[in-house]
Design a protein around this motif. Structure first.
Motif, short mmCIF file in Angstrom:
data_model
loop_
_atom_site.label_atom_id
_atom_site.label_comp_id
_atom_site.label_asym_id
_atom_site.label_seq_id
_atom_site.Cartn_x
_atom_site.Cartn_y
_atom_site.Cartn_z
N ALA A 181 0.84 -1.20 0.00
CA ALA A 181 0.00 0.00 0.00
C ALA A 181 0.87 1.25 0.00
O ALA A 181 1.99 1.24 0.51
N GLY A 182 0.34 2.33 -0.59
CA GLY A 182 1.04 3.61 -0.56
C GLY A 182 0.13 4.75 -0.98
O GLY A 182 -0.92 4.53 -1.57
N GLY A 183 0.55 5.96 -0.60
CA GLY A 183 -0.23 7.15 -0.95
C GLY A 183 -0.72 7.83 0.31
O GLY A 183 -0.93 7.17 1.34
N PRO A 184 -0.92 9.16 0.24
CA PRO A 184 -1.31 9.92 1.43
C PRO A 184 -2.64 9.50 2.03
O PRO A 184 -2.89 9.72 3.21
N GLY A 185 -3.51 8.84 1.23
CA GLY A 185 -4.80 8.41 1.75
C GLY A 185 -4.68 7.35 2.84
O GLY A 185 -5.62 7.12 3.60
N PHE A 186 -3.53 6.67 2.90
CA PHE A 186 -3.35 5.65 3.94
C PHE A 186 -2.89 6.24 5.27
O PHE A 186 -2.59 5.50 6.21
N GLY A 187 -2.82 7.58 5.32
CA GLY A 187 -2.57 8.25 6.60
C GLY A 187 -1.11 8.38 6.94
O GLY A 187 -0.23 7.86 6.23
N PRO A 188 -0.85 9.08 8.07
CA PRO A 188 0.54 9.30 8.48
C PRO A 188 1.26 7.97 8.68
O PRO A 188 0.75 7.09 9.38
N ALA A 189 2.40 7.83 8.03
CA ALA A 189 3.21 6.60 8.08
C ALA A 189 2.40 5.35 7.72
O ALA A 189 2.71 4.25 8.16
N GLY A 190 1.36 5.53 6.94
CA GLY A 190 0.59 4.38 6.45
C GLY A 190 -0.24 3.69 7.51
O GLY A 190 -0.60 2.52 7.38
N MET A 191 -0.64 4.45 8.56
CA MET A 191 -1.31 3.79 9.69
C MET A 191 -2.62 3.10 9.28
O MET A 191 -2.96 2.03 9.80
N TRP A 192 -3.36 3.69 8.31
CA TRP A 192 -4.64 3.07 7.93
C TRP A 192 -4.41 1.91 6.95
O TRP A 192 -5.30 1.09 6.76
N ALA A 193 -3.24 1.85 6.35
CA ALA A 193 -2.91 0.69 5.52
C ALA A 193 -2.83 -0.54 6.43
O ALA A 193 -3.31 -1.62 6.11
N ARG A 194 -2.23 -0.33 7.60
CA ARG A 194 -2.14 -1.45 8.56
C ARG A 194 -3.52 -1.83 9.06
O ARG A 194 -3.83 -3.00 9.24
N THR A 195 -4.38 -0.80 9.29
CA THR A 195 -5.74 -1.11 9.76
C THR A 195 -6.45 -2.03 8.76
O THR A 195 -7.19 -2.93 9.15
N LEU A 196 -6.21 -1.79 7.47
CA LEU A 196 -6.88 -2.61 6.46
C LEU A 196 -6.15 -3.93 6.21
O LEU A 196 -6.61 -4.74 5.40
N GLY A 197 -5.02 -4.12 6.86
CA GLY A 197 -4.32 -5.40 6.73
C GLY A 197 -3.34 -5.45 5.56
O GLY A 197 -3.11 -6.52 4.99
N ALA A 198 -2.72 -4.29 5.21
CA ALA A 198 -1.71 -4.30 4.15
C ALA A 198 -0.52 -5.16 4.58
O ALA A 198 -0.16 -5.19 5.76
N ASP A 199 0.09 -5.84 3.62
CA ASP A 199 1.27 -6.66 3.93
C ASP A 199 2.52 -5.79 3.99
O ASP A 199 3.43 -6.05 4.76
N LEU A 200 2.54 -4.76 3.12
CA LEU A 200 3.68 -3.84 3.09
C LEU A 200 3.15 -2.43 2.90
O LEU A 200 2.09 -2.24 2.30
N TYR A 201 3.91 -1.47 3.39
CA TYR A 201 3.58 -0.06 3.12
C TYR A 201 4.89 0.64 2.76
O TYR A 201 5.93 0.36 3.36
N ALA A 202 4.83 1.52 1.77
CA ALA A 202 6.01 2.33 1.44
C ALA A 202 5.55 3.77 1.23
O ALA A 202 4.52 4.00 0.60
N PRO A 203 6.31 4.73 1.74
CA PRO A 203 5.90 6.13 1.61
C PRO A 203 6.13 6.70 0.22
O PRO A 203 5.54 7.71 -0.14
#
Ligand code: B12
Length: 351
Positions: A181-203
């Motif tokens: 996951a990536g992009g500003p929509g996933f929140g600061p440091a990708g916090m909402w990517a983790r909420t949705l269960g992303a396997d990886l996040y990159a800024p």
């Protein structure tokens, strides 16, 4: 002056900016291709010149300095540049291989960033399919079945689209395909990517390429982390949306910039803003974080201030939400957070 980190001079930035302002795609392409021919890497041009220039375009639009038409024209120029830069040299055949599908969720039209990501990954030797903006679950399922990517890279620019992005997470979970996951929509440091269960996040695209180079994430087995009650309240809010919008318009006094009578040409814009705010409230409930609502209030406050309509009208709007949603404590908590945020010092928050 040359930026010590990127190797891009102030003159180059100013020239590129000028070409965006003038909507001069030929000059922008000539400038950026020349930079690559003179030794700057494609990644530097895409990530350190084009991307920040586009972000500045957004700030000018938000501040009311640029019209939507100017913003569209500048974005077109940047898109032409991405296409031209991608064609300067063939991808590195010795680099890591791996098949990546790049997509935006339903309702997400911000395609430039995932396009740039696609080109950066392609230049690093990955096989990339860019599925475009506004990808519905059925389209992704079809790609997973036909092409079997190793990873789906999902871009989200607007937090309001997180519930729709979640449907793509669900598709990938079912198919066992990991999501980056990536992009500003996933929140600061990708916090909402983790909420949705992303396997990886990159800024950004560079760190995404590095992450993928060091190894593939395992096949997905994870369970969704959005809790059932949040998902239920979100579904209820989506169902209530038309009634809620009607109720808001009825409660707002005539003459308010965020409301109007049917003869007022501002009505469409008002309804659009209220729809965006309502969807942000619902998205915040979905991931259980009131910052999505308060950030959206911040965005609208800035938008109204820049366009001479009083941002104080937002207090009336949020009070109307409070009266319409008093039966849903889960939602009301977000509305109250919004009221507190509005009462705080101006400029507080991310919007
Ligand atoms: C161009 C643009 C548009 C264009 C998009 C055209 C296109 N084909 O892309 C159009 C006109 C369609 C548009 C529409 C809207 N937009 Co707009 N838009 C922008 C703008 C100016 C530039 C976006 C961009 O390309 N940025 C440059 C990229 C490269 O930067 P980036 O997104 O941060 O990406 C980097 C990283 O985040 C990361 N990354 C991004 N995705 C991914 C994915 C993965 C997997 C990885 C690993 C990394 C990664 O890598 C990139 C570079 O390394 C931004 C301003 C801004 N701050 O970005 C506003 C902006 C995003 N838009 C905004 C808004 C509000 C809207 C609208 C709601 C406006 C409206 N009412 O119509 C609509 C919504 C449309 C929709 N449903 O999607 C706001 C969002 C504010 C908010 N938080 O609520 C912004 C911030 C403008 C502003 N300053 O207020 N927009």
């Amino acid at each position: 002056m040359t930026d010590a980190v990127t190797g891009i001079t102030d003159e180059v930035r100013a020239a590129f900016d000028h070409h965006l302002t003038e909507a001069d795609d030929e000059a922008a392409v000539a400038l950026t291709v020349r930079l690559v021919e003179e030794g700057l890497s494609e990644e530097e041009v895409l990530l350190d010149l084009v991307a920040p220039a586009q972000i500045a375009v957004g700030s000018r639009w938000a501040a009311g300095e640029w019209t939507v038409a100017q913003e569209h024209a500048a974005t077109h120029v940047s898109q032409q540049v991405v296409t031209a830069i991608a064609a300067v040299r063939p991808p590195d055949g010795n680099a890591p291989t791996g098949d990546i599908a790049v997509a935006c969720s339903d309702g997400e039209w911000h395609t430039l960033a995932p396009r740039i990501l696609s080109e950066v990954l392609r230049l690093r030797g990955f096989q990339v399919r860019f599925l475009g903006g506004h990808v519905p679950p059925a389209r992704l399922i079809s790609d997973l079945h036909s092409n079997g990517p190793d990873v789906v890279a999902l871009s989200c620019t607007l937090p309001v689209r997180l519930p729709l992005a979640d449907r793509l997470f669900e598709v990938c979970r079912t198919a066992g395909v990991p999501v980056l996951a990536g992009g500003p929509g996933f929140g600061p440091a990708g916090m909402w990517a983790r909420t949705l269960g992303a396997d990886l996040y990159a800024p950004d695209a560079r760190s995404a390429a590095e992450l993928l180079r060091t190894g593939w994430p395992p096949r997905r087995t994870g369970r969704p982390s959005v809790d059932d009650r949040s998902a239920e309240t979100y579904a209820w809010l989506v169902q209530q949306r038309p009634a809620l919008l009607r109720g808001l318009l009825e409660r707002l006094p005539h003459g308010l910039a965020l409301a109007a009578d049917p003869a007022d040409p501002q009505l469409d814009a008002t309804v659009e803003q209220l729809g965006y705010l309502t969807d942000s409230l619902a998205a915040g409930v979905f991931v259980d974080d009131p910052r999505i609502f308060t950030d959206c209030l911040g965005f609208i406050r800035g938008y109204c201030s820049a366009r001479c309509s009083s941002p104080d009208h937002l207090d009336t709007v949020v009070a109307a939400y409070a009266s319409l949603l008093h039966d849903s404590p889960r939602t009301l908590a977000h509305v109250v957070a919004g009221q507190k945020w509005l009462a705080g010092p101006p400029g507080d928050g991310s919007g």
